[in-house]
Scaffold this motif. Sequence first.
Motif, short mmCIF file in Angstrom:
data_model
loop_
_atom_site.label_atom_id
_atom_site.label_comp_id
_atom_site.label_asym_id
_atom_site.label_seq_id
_atom_site.Cartn_x
_atom_site.Cartn_y
_atom_site.Cartn_z
N ILE A 196 0.82 -1.22 0.00
CA ILE A 196 0.00 0.00 0.00
C ILE A 196 0.85 1.26 0.00
O ILE A 196 0.62 2.20 -0.76
N LEU A 197 1.87 1.31 0.85
CA LEU A 197 2.72 2.51 0.92
C LEU A 197 3.41 2.77 -0.40
O LEU A 197 3.46 3.91 -0.88
N ALA A 198 3.94 1.72 -1.02
CA ALA A 198 4.67 1.87 -2.28
C ALA A 198 3.77 2.37 -3.40
O ALA A 198 4.22 3.08 -4.29
N GLU A 199 2.49 2.01 -3.35
CA GLU A 199 1.56 2.44 -4.40
C GLU A 199 1.43 3.96 -4.41
O GLU A 199 1.24 4.56 -5.45
N GLY A 200 1.51 4.60 -3.25
CA GLY A 200 1.68 6.05 -3.18
C GLY A 200 0.44 6.89 -3.02
O GLY A 200 0.50 7.98 -2.44
N GLN A 201 -0.70 6.45 -3.54
CA GLN A 201 -1.87 7.32 -3.58
C GLN A 201 -2.58 7.47 -2.23
O GLN A 201 -3.54 8.24 -2.13
N PRO B 60 10.34 3.21 -2.26
CA PRO B 60 9.40 2.08 -2.33
C PRO B 60 8.56 2.10 -3.61
O PRO B 60 8.28 1.04 -4.18
N SER B 61 8.17 3.29 -4.07
CA SER B 61 7.37 3.39 -5.29
C SER B 61 8.18 2.95 -6.50
O SER B 61 7.66 2.29 -7.41
N TRP B 62 9.45 3.32 -6.52
CA TRP B 62 10.31 2.89 -7.63
C TRP B 62 10.48 1.38 -7.62
O TRP B 62 10.43 0.73 -8.68
N GLU B 63 10.65 0.79 -6.46
CA GLU B 63 10.77 -0.67 -6.36
C GLU B 63 9.48 -1.35 -6.84
O GLU B 63 9.52 -2.35 -7.54
N PHE B 64 8.34 -0.76 -6.46
CA PHE B 64 7.05 -1.29 -6.88
C PHE B 64 6.90 -1.21 -8.39
O PHE B 64 6.37 -2.12 -9.04
N LEU B 65 7.37 -0.10 -8.97
CA LEU B 65 7.30 0.07 -10.42
C LEU B 65 8.04 -1.04 -11.16
O LEU B 65 7.57 -1.54 -12.18
N THR B 66 9.18 -1.44 -10.63
CA THR B 66 9.96 -2.49 -11.29
C THR B 66 9.24 -3.83 -11.29
O THR B 66 9.59 -4.73 -12.07
N GLN B 67 8.25 -3.99 -10.40
CA GLN B 67 7.49 -5.24 -10.33
C GLN B 67 6.15 -5.14 -11.08
O GLN B 67 5.38 -6.10 -11.09
#
Length: 251
Positions: A18-23, A185-192
């Motif tokens: 949830i945190l990595a998603e950002g919104q 965290p958002s950048w890491e999430f983007l890579t997935q």
Amino acid sequence: QLNHLPLWTDKIGGGFPILAEGQTGVFFISNLILFKLFDAVTAYNFALVLTAATFGWGMYWWLRTLCVGRILSFFGGTTLAFSGIVIPQLPHITLLQGISLLPFVMNITHRLMQTKRPRWMLFLALLLSQQLFAGFPQAVVVTVVFAGAYYVWLTRKSKTKLRDYLLFAAGIAIAVGLSAVQLLPSWEFLTQSTNPKGFDGATASFFSYPIRHLWTLIDPFAFGNPKYGTYPPFYKAQGSIFWENSGFVGL
């Protein structure tokens, strides 16, 4: 869980960051305060009211910096607070919270050029970091491009342009550093994600603002009214969505 960062949940699919998603806007200052003090529904509504007030206050302050009179500045702030960029977008709180800081950024940009004082550069960094924390990156891009162009225009007669540009660039760099707790965290999430390298040009620009919709600033229903189903669906109108394109300011 109360008083804990929403890092992960097992209630969405096989698990979701949830945190990595950002919104969720976890680190946005008003969210931290409001959602701590009130229940979620009350906090959400207070956040919307505060966001509209932020638009108005920011515009009023910027106009006053430009030496516009109090009455006209109040009119300008009120107009923005209740304009098409705000009212139709009330369901999109992350968008509103992010872009609501644009007038403040413009004001700080103006003061940074006038004074060359590092404190205004730090204020710029703080505001941009809050925009990033709001969870709508497009607002940051629009703000930086607009403020950057404004800053270049303000410095057109300056004899120390390089130093001036470095001050503005330093503000952006510090903002990125302050926002690292969200950006990494958002950048890491983007890579997935299914598009780790981003969208192609056609997809990324599909929802771009159509120039012909400038007419809706005067007549908001020039191309149809969603209330009656006469506004075309987005897939037939090059991504046009009524409440995304309406900038109309009524009585």
